[in-house]
Motif scaffolding. Structure first.
Motif, mmCIF file in Angstrom:
data_model
loop_
_atom_site.group_PDB
_atom_site.id
_atom_site.type_symbol
_atom_site.label_atom_id
_atom_site.label_comp_id
_atom_site.label_asym_id
_atom_site.label_seq_id
_atom_site.Cartn_x
_atom_site.Cartn_y
_atom_site.Cartn_z
ATOM 1 N N SER A 152 1.067 -1.103 0.104
ATOM 2 C CA SER A 152 0.121 0.092 0.014
ATOM 3 C C SER A 152 0.776 1.141 -0.030
ATOM 4 C CB SER A 152 -0.871 -0.030 1.189
ATOM 5 O OG SER A 152 -0.274 0.292 2.532
ATOM 6 N N MET A 153 2.232 1.249 0.530
ATOM 7 C CA MET A 153 3.105 2.470 0.526
ATOM 8 C C MET A 153 4.100 2.128 -0.761
ATOM 9 S SD MET A 153 4.410 2.030 4.365
ATOM 10 C CE MET A 153 3.396 1.931 5.581
ATOM 11 N N ARG A 154 3.837 1.155 -1.504
ATOM 12 C CA ARG A 154 4.787 1.225 -2.790
ATOM 13 C C ARG A 154 3.966 0.955 -4.018
ATOM 14 N NH1 ARG A 154 9.409 3.105 -0.315
ATOM 15 N NH2 ARG A 154 10.172 1.789 1.336
ATOM 16 N N GLY A 155 2.938 1.827 -4.244
ATOM 17 C CA GLY A 155 2.053 1.562 -5.283
ATOM 18 C C GLY A 155 1.817 0.022 -5.724
ATOM 19 N N GLY A 156 1.331 -0.614 -4.811
ATOM 20 C CA GLY A 156 1.065 -2.094 -5.045
ATOM 21 C C GLY A 156 2.273 -2.991 -5.339
ATOM 22 N N LYS A 157 3.349 -2.696 -5.196
ATOM 23 C CA LYS A 157 4.580 -3.566 -5.387
ATOM 24 C C LYS A 157 5.220 -3.705 -3.897
ATOM 25 C CE LYS A 157 6.012 -0.882 -8.351
ATOM 26 N NZ LYS A 157 7.071 -0.100 -9.561
ATOM 27 N N LEU A 158 6.266 -4.597 -3.646
ATOM 28 C CA LEU A 158 6.920 -4.689 -2.460
ATOM 29 C C LEU A 158 8.174 -3.759 -2.594
ATOM 30 C CD1 LEU A 158 6.941 -8.332 -1.851
ATOM 31 C CD2 LEU A 158 5.690 -6.675 -0.586
ATOM 32 N N TYR A 159 8.450 -3.143 -3.791
ATOM 33 C CA TYR A 159 9.499 -2.120 -3.626
ATOM 34 C C TYR A 159 9.388 -1.173 -4.819
ATOM 35 C CZ TYR A 159 14.132 0.283 -3.827
ATOM 36 O OH TYR A 159 15.005 1.072 -3.642
ATOM 37 N N ASP A 160 9.479 0.008 -4.504
ATOM 38 C CA ASP A 160 9.473 1.155 -5.616
ATOM 39 C C ASP A 160 10.484 1.858 -5.320
ATOM 40 O OD1 ASP A 160 8.969 2.995 -7.483
ATOM 41 O OD2 ASP A 160 7.002 3.913 -6.442
#
Length: 353
Positions: free
Chosen positions: A291-299
């Motif tokens: 939820s903090m990474r635009g739906g990914k585990l890393y951004d």
């Protein structure tokens, strides 16, 4: 179980995943029994790098040049964003990262050469921007101490970030730098829960030892702050106020935070770690991170990679600021100075030279 054996051996990663750059990787035989394998011992390998500075152009880090006397880190923090850098050396981001440590034996010599060069423009240097410069082997090799001695001789300002109380060993050199407003130490504290620390960052100093280190540095007149890092949403975020309160009571005069970062191979390692230690919280933690990474585990997006985006990221940021004020920690840390910098031989820089 293999996981239990690694935990008892104080290792963070549950395995050695394939290197993303290598075409060849280990494929276990159908009859292979991991219980029969010897536990990995730490190996120390000579790093023959001919330069000591790593240059950074990211606007959200706060420094341009960093020093890392070691590559790889025996602390074994499961979440460490530096794990994938070991893949550039042909190793794995998993157990290799914490058991195959590259040692830059010429680090002090290379640092002296850089600072002696007329091309060097005095500025703040960071130590531990990648791996911890006070990891366990530093107690024996003393490369970080030797680098600090060079920095103290040149009076070049330095920021040190560490999870290890060994930094207090070098109070004499740190105090000398502090006389010229040329040093700041940041102690990272992820959790006050000793049991959680022992499986999440197994070979780091315990939380109480880190707080005691803050007190020692404060009593020696060395500027010291705390980094609540990394915050793992759904697992450690609730501890933020308590960490700030304890650090302030110990003498921290600055504070910062980051959200956990899981680049490349760190994400699957972290997922397996959650499955082993916190299966009931696994999905909550991963969903909060997404939820903090635009739906990914890393951004990797500059500007947000350190603190994340979205409502949960905003809530953590607000909680941090409120807790920081309540703890009485100043809004901004005191800056460091290059005014006392001098070249080898004792010549201080002058506006008129």
């Amino acid at each position: 179980m293999q996981a239990e054996r690694l935990i008892s051996a104080h290792r963070g990663a549950p395995e050695n995943p394939a290197n993303r750059f290598e075409k060849l990787h280990l494929e276990p035989d159908a009859e292979w029994n991991p219980e029969e394998d010897p536990l990995p011992r730490t190996q120390f390998l000579v790093d023959k790098s001919v330069t000591i500075f790593s240059r950074n152009d990211s606007p959200d880090v706060g420094f341009e040049y960093g020093i890392n006397p070691y590559r790889g880190c025996e602390h074994g923090c499961i979440y460490c964003y530096a794990r994938p850098t070991h893949e550039y050396l042909g190793f794995s981001a998993g157990l290799d990262f914490e058991t195959k440590i590259m040692v830059k034996t010429r680090a002090p010599e290379l640092l002296r050469a850089e600072l002696s060069s007329p091309k060097w423009k005095p500025q703040v240097i960071a130590m531990s921007g990648n791996t911890d410069c006070y990891q366990p082997v530093e107690r024996k090799l003393k490369l970080t101490r030797a680098c600090l001695a060079v920095l103290a001789e040149f009076r070049n300002p330095v920021v040190i970030i560490t999870k290890n109380c060994l930094v207090a060993r070098d109070i004499d050199l740190l105090a000398e730098l502090a006389r010229h407003d040329a040093v700041s130490v940041v102690i990272s504290i992820t959790t006050l829960d000793t049991k959680l620390r022992s499986v999440m960052e197994p070979r780091t100093s315990p939380p109480e030892a880190r707080l005691a280190t803050i007190r020692k540095l404060r009593d020696a007149g060395i500027p010291v702050g705390v980094n609540v890092a990394p915050i793992v949403p759904g697992l450690t975020d609730h501890e933020t106020p308590a960490i700030l309160k304890a650090a302030a009571a110990a003498g921290a005069t600055a504070a910062g935070y980051t959200i956990v970062r899981l680049p490349h191979g760190v994400a699957p390692l972290f997922e397996k770690w959650l499955e082993t230690h916190f299966p009931d919280r696994k999905e909550k933690v991963l969903n909060r991170i997404r939820s903090m990474r635009g739906g990914k585990l890393y951004d990797a997006q500059w500007g947000s990679r350190m603190i994340g985006d979205g409502i949960f990221a905003e809530q953590i940021g607000q909680m941090f600021e409120v807790a920081k004020r309540k703890a009485g920690i100043p809004e901004r840390a005191q800056g460091l100075s290059t005014a006392a910098f001098r070249r080898a031989g004792g010549t201080q820089l002058s506006l008129f030279s």
